[in-house]
Design a protein around this motif. Sequence first.
Motif, PDB file in Angstrom:
ATOM      1  N   GLN A   1       3.587  46.780  21.258  1.00  0.00           N
ATOM      2  CA  GLN A   1       4.498  47.919  21.117  1.00  0.00           C
ATOM      3  C   GLN A   1       5.353  48.092  22.369  1.00  0.00           C
ATOM      4  OE1 GLN A   1       3.001  51.604  19.647  1.00  0.00           O
ATOM      5  NE2 GLN A   1       1.720  50.662  18.081  1.00  0.00           N
ATOM      6  N   ILE A   2       4.758  47.913  23.529  1.00  0.00           N
ATOM      7  CA  ILE A   2       5.520  48.028  24.778  1.00  0.00           C
ATOM      8  C   ILE A   2       6.625  46.982  24.827  1.00  0.00           C
ATOM      9  CG2 ILE A   2       5.407  47.785  27.297  1.00  0.00           C
ATOM     10  CD1 ILE A   2       2.565  48.915  27.152  1.00  0.00           C
ATOM     11  N   GLU A   3       6.286  45.745  24.505  1.00  0.00           N
ATOM     12  CA  GLU A   3       7.276  44.668  24.555  1.00  0.00           C
ATOM     13  C   GLU A   3       8.364  44.857  23.510  1.00  0.00           C
ATOM     14  OE1 GLU A   3       4.961  41.118  24.271  1.00  0.00           O
ATOM     15  OE2 GLU A   3       4.325  41.201  26.376  1.00  0.00           O
ATOM     16  N   SER A   4       7.985  45.295  22.318  1.00  0.00           N
ATOM     17  CA  SER A   4       8.966  45.503  21.247  1.00  0.00           C
ATOM     18  C   SER A   4       9.927  46.631  21.596  1.00  0.00           C
ATOM     19  CB  SER A   4       8.241  45.817  19.935  1.00  0.00           C
ATOM     20  OG  SER A   4       9.163  46.106  18.909  1.00  0.00           O
ATOM     21  N   LEU A   5       9.399  47.739  22.085  1.00  0.00           N
ATOM     22  CA  LEU A   5      10.232  48.879  22.443  1.00  0.00           C
ATOM     23  C   LEU A   5      11.196  48.513  23.571  1.00  0.00           C
ATOM     24  CD1 LEU A   5      10.972  51.882  22.203  1.00  0.00           C
ATOM     25  CD2 LEU A   5       9.116  52.386  23.809  1.00  0.00           C
ATOM     26  N   ASN A   6      10.720  47.776  24.545  1.00  0.00           N
ATOM     27  CA  ASN A   6      11.573  47.432  25.683  1.00  0.00           C
ATOM     28  C   ASN A   6      12.585  46.356  25.349  1.00  0.00           C
ATOM     29  OD1 ASN A   6      10.937  48.896  28.362  1.00  0.00           O
ATOM     30  ND2 ASN A   6       8.936  48.588  27.416  1.00  0.00           N
ATOM     31  N   GLU A   7      12.286  45.496  24.406  1.00  0.00           N
ATOM     32  CA  GLU A   7      13.272  44.537  23.931  1.00  0.00           C
ATOM     33  C   GLU A   7      14.463  45.279  23.341  1.00  0.00           C
ATOM     34  OE1 GLU A   7      15.135  40.931  22.786  1.00  0.00           O
ATOM     35  OE2 GLU A   7      13.432  41.278  24.137  1.00  0.00           O
ATOM     36  N   TRP A   8      14.182  46.336  22.605  1.00  0.00           N
ATOM     37  CA  TRP A   8      15.236  47.164  22.006  1.00  0.00           C
ATOM     38  C   TRP A   8      15.962  47.971  23.090  1.00  0.00           C
ATOM     39  CZ3 TRP A   8      15.107  52.708  20.569  1.00  0.00           C
ATOM     40  CH2 TRP A   8      16.226  53.087  19.817  1.00  0.00           C
ATOM     41  N   ALA A   9      15.200  48.552  24.017  1.00  0.00           N
ATOM     42  CA  ALA A   9      15.789  49.409  25.054  1.00  0.00           C
ATOM     43  C   ALA A   9      16.723  48.634  25.975  1.00  0.00           C
ATOM     44  CB  ALA A   9      14.688  50.077  25.874  1.00  0.00           C
ATOM     45  N   THR A  10      16.408  47.372  26.226  1.00  0.00           N
ATOM     46  CA  THR A  10      17.196  46.573  27.170  1.00  0.00           C
ATOM     47  C   THR A  10      18.239  45.694  26.489  1.00  0.00           C
ATOM     48  OG1 THR A  10      15.637  44.723  27.111  1.00  0.00           O
ATOM     49  CG2 THR A  10      15.244  46.450  28.767  1.00  0.00           C
ATOM     50  N   SER A  11      18.237  45.671  25.172  1.00  0.00           N
ATOM     51  CA  SER A  11      19.104  44.744  24.412  1.00  0.00           C
ATOM     52  C   SER A  11      18.862  43.297  24.838  1.00  0.00           C
ATOM     53  CB  SER A  11      20.583  45.101  24.600  1.00  0.00           C
ATOM     54  OG  SER A  11      20.840  46.411  24.170  1.00  0.00           O
ATOM     55  N   GLY A  12      17.631  43.016  25.245  1.00  0.00           N
ATOM     56  CA  GLY A  12      17.259  41.650  25.598  1.00  0.00           C
ATOM     57  C   GLY A  12      17.605  41.216  27.001  1.00  0.00           C
ATOM     58  N   ILE A  13      18.145  42.110  27.825  1.00  0.00           N
ATOM     59  CA  ILE A  13      18.467  41.748  29.209  1.00  0.00           C
ATOM     60  C   ILE A  13      17.176  41.576  30.014  1.00  0.00           C
ATOM     61  CG2 ILE A  13      19.418  42.636  31.378  1.00  0.00           C
ATOM     62  CD1 ILE A  13      21.711  43.812  29.812  1.00  0.00           C
ATOM     63  N   THR A  14      17.068  40.467  30.721  1.00  0.00           N
ATOM     64  CA  THR A  14      15.905  40.204  31.567  1.00  0.00           C
ATOM     65  C   THR A  14      16.376  39.823  32.968  1.00  0.00           C
ATOM     66  OG1 THR A  14      15.839  37.876  30.902  1.00  0.00           O
ATOM     67  CG2 THR A  14      14.481  39.417  29.648  1.00  0.00           C
ATOM     68  N   PRO A  15      15.559  40.069  33.983  1.00  0.00           N
ATOM     69  CA  PRO A  15      15.955  39.708  35.357  1.00  0.00           C
ATOM     70  C   PRO A  15      16.088  38.198  35.523  1.00  0.00           C
ATOM     71  CG  PRO A  15      14.114  41.264  35.338  1.00  0.00           C
ATOM     72  CD  PRO A  15      14.269  40.776  33.941  1.00  0.00           C
ATOM     73  N   ASP A  16      16.976  37.804  36.419  1.00  0.00           N
ATOM     74  CA  ASP A  16      17.071  36.400  36.819  1.00  0.00           C
ATOM     75  C   ASP A  16      15.989  36.066  37.841  1.00  0.00           C
ATOM     76  OD1 ASP A  16      19.578  35.620  35.387  1.00  0.00           O
ATOM     77  OD2 ASP A  16      20.402  37.222  36.628  1.00  0.00           O
ATOM     78  N   VAL A  17      15.699  37.034  38.686  1.00  0.00           N
ATOM     79  CA  VAL A  17      14.683  36.866  39.731  1.00  0.00           C
ATOM     80  C   VAL A  17      13.918  38.175  39.871  1.00  0.00           C
ATOM     81  CG1 VAL A  17      14.219  36.262  42.139  1.00  0.00           C
ATOM     82  CG2 VAL A  17      16.249  35.341  41.008  1.00  0.00           C
TER      83      VAL A  17
ATOM     84  N   CYS B   1      17.450  46.141  41.105  1.00  0.00           N
ATOM     85  CA  CYS B   1      16.784  47.261  40.427  1.00  0.00           C
ATOM     86  C   CYS B   1      15.350  47.396  40.915  1.00  0.00           C
ATOM     87  CB  CYS B   1      16.813  47.049  38.916  1.00  0.00           C
ATOM     88  SG  CYS B   1      16.264  48.483  37.964  1.00  0.00           S
ATOM     89  N   ASP B   2      15.007  48.606  41.343  1.00  0.00           N
ATOM     90  CA  ASP B   2      13.654  48.940  41.788  1.00  0.00           C
ATOM     91  C   ASP B   2      12.815  49.238  40.548  1.00  0.00           C
ATOM     92  OD1 ASP B   2      11.369  49.912  43.003  1.00  0.00           O
ATOM     93  OD2 ASP B   2      12.455  51.097  44.498  1.00  0.00           O
ATOM     94  N   ARG B   3      12.114  48.219  40.065  1.00  0.00           N
ATOM     95  CA  ARG B   3      11.285  48.205  38.853  1.00  0.00           C
ATOM     96  C   ARG B   3      12.128  47.984  37.601  1.00  0.00           C
ATOM     97  NH1 ARG B   3       6.271  48.924  40.348  1.00  0.00           N
ATOM     98  NH2 ARG B   3       5.547  50.538  41.767  1.00  0.00           N
ATOM     99  N   PHE B   4      11.459  47.353  36.606  1.00  0.00           N
ATOM    100  CA  PHE B   4      12.086  47.144  35.297  1.00  0.00           C
ATOM    101  C   PHE B   4      10.973  46.984  34.277  1.00  0.00           C
ATOM    102  CE2 PHE B   4      15.125  44.777  32.393  1.00  0.00           C
ATOM    103  CZ  PHE B   4      16.027  45.812  32.265  1.00  0.00           C
ATOM    104  N   VAL B   5      11.145  46.160  33.270  1.00  0.00           N
ATOM    105  CA  VAL B   5      10.162  46.069  32.180  1.00  0.00           C
ATOM    106  C   VAL B   5       8.787  45.631  32.672  1.00  0.00           C
ATOM    107  CG1 VAL B   5       9.609  44.934  29.997  1.00  0.00           C
ATOM    108  CG2 VAL B   5      11.958  45.655  30.462  1.00  0.00           C
TER     109      VAL B   5
ATOM    110  N   LEU C   1       9.378  57.484  27.339  1.00  0.00           N
ATOM    111  CA  LEU C   1      10.258  58.065  28.350  1.00  0.00           C
ATOM    112  C   LEU C   1      10.753  56.999  29.332  1.00  0.00           C
ATOM    113  CD1 LEU C   1       8.530  61.486  29.127  1.00  0.00           C
ATOM    114  CD2 LEU C   1      10.725  61.115  27.993  1.00  0.00           C
ATOM    115  N   TYR C   2       9.868  56.102  29.746  1.00  0.00           N
ATOM    116  CA  TYR C   2      10.308  55.006  30.610  1.00  0.00           C
ATOM    117  C   TYR C   2      11.354  54.159  29.900  1.00  0.00           C
ATOM    118  CZ  TYR C   2       7.036  55.496  34.526  1.00  0.00           C
ATOM    119  OH  TYR C   2       6.384  55.951  35.655  1.00  0.00           O
ATOM    120  N   ALA C   3      11.127  53.865  28.632  1.00  0.00           N
ATOM    121  CA  ALA C   3      12.077  53.043  27.874  1.00  0.00           C
ATOM    122  C   ALA C   3      13.407  53.756  27.698  1.00  0.00           C
ATOM    123  CB  ALA C   3      11.484  52.675  26.517  1.00  0.00           C
ATOM    124  N   ALA C   4      13.377  55.068  27.516  1.00  0.00           N
ATOM    125  CA  ALA C   4      14.617  55.836  27.361  1.00  0.00           C
ATOM    126  C   ALA C   4      15.440  55.799  28.637  1.00  0.00           C
ATOM    127  CB  ALA C   4      14.294  57.279  26.979  1.00  0.00           C
TER     128      ALA C   4
END
Length: 212
Positions: free
Chosen positions: A115-131, A94-98, A69-72
């Motif tokens: 599993q958490i990292e794999s699911l979130n890699e898919w959910a975010t399309s690889g977007i990660t915070p700069d800071v 953003c207030d919280r992320f991966v 649900l968080y990933a969705a």
Amino acid sequence: MNGMFITVEGPDGSGKTTQLNLLVEALNSKGYEVVVTREPGGTTVGNSIREVLLSPEHHEMTPRVEMMLYAASRAQNVDQIIRPALARGAVVLCDRFVDASIAYQGYGLQYDMDQIESLNEWATSGITPDVTFLFDLTPQRAQERMKDRGQLDRIESRDQAFHQRVYEGFHALLNKYPERMILIDADQSVECIHDEVLDATLERLKNRGVKL
């Protein structure tokens, strides 16, 4: 992506949301386009998911369902809010992320990290915070602050051992990503914390070349 993606993390009660709002005001006053979102939530779909995730009524929710649900909610947030804003050069806060999923579901609930990292890699399309600003507050101090809030949500009401694991999880992430994550002592005054966060943000914006 031409903009800058900034996230705030930390235990419940650490004051991260207050600091995010102050940062929004400061950046707006300097002429930056700022887009604010949160997790879970940030969109109509995400806010509906948030209600399910945080409701104390859903005590039977399993860790696997919670993670999904968080990933969705995150996937909708990335597609609808975060990616478009970054593409046009905005500063996204953003207030919280991966990191939160890794700390809360991975360390807190001790769910499978891969599993958490794999699911979130898919959910975010690889977007990660700069800071990422990590607001550091011990579980004991956080609990003292939370007492003033009244009724706790489903996550906040978990036992002290859970919140201690979450705290340790955030510090493990800090050690893993020292270039991205900035540790902030959340037991200072609101004004001191804001000054520290704003100075670090402006420096990162300058170094990245994000323009007004």
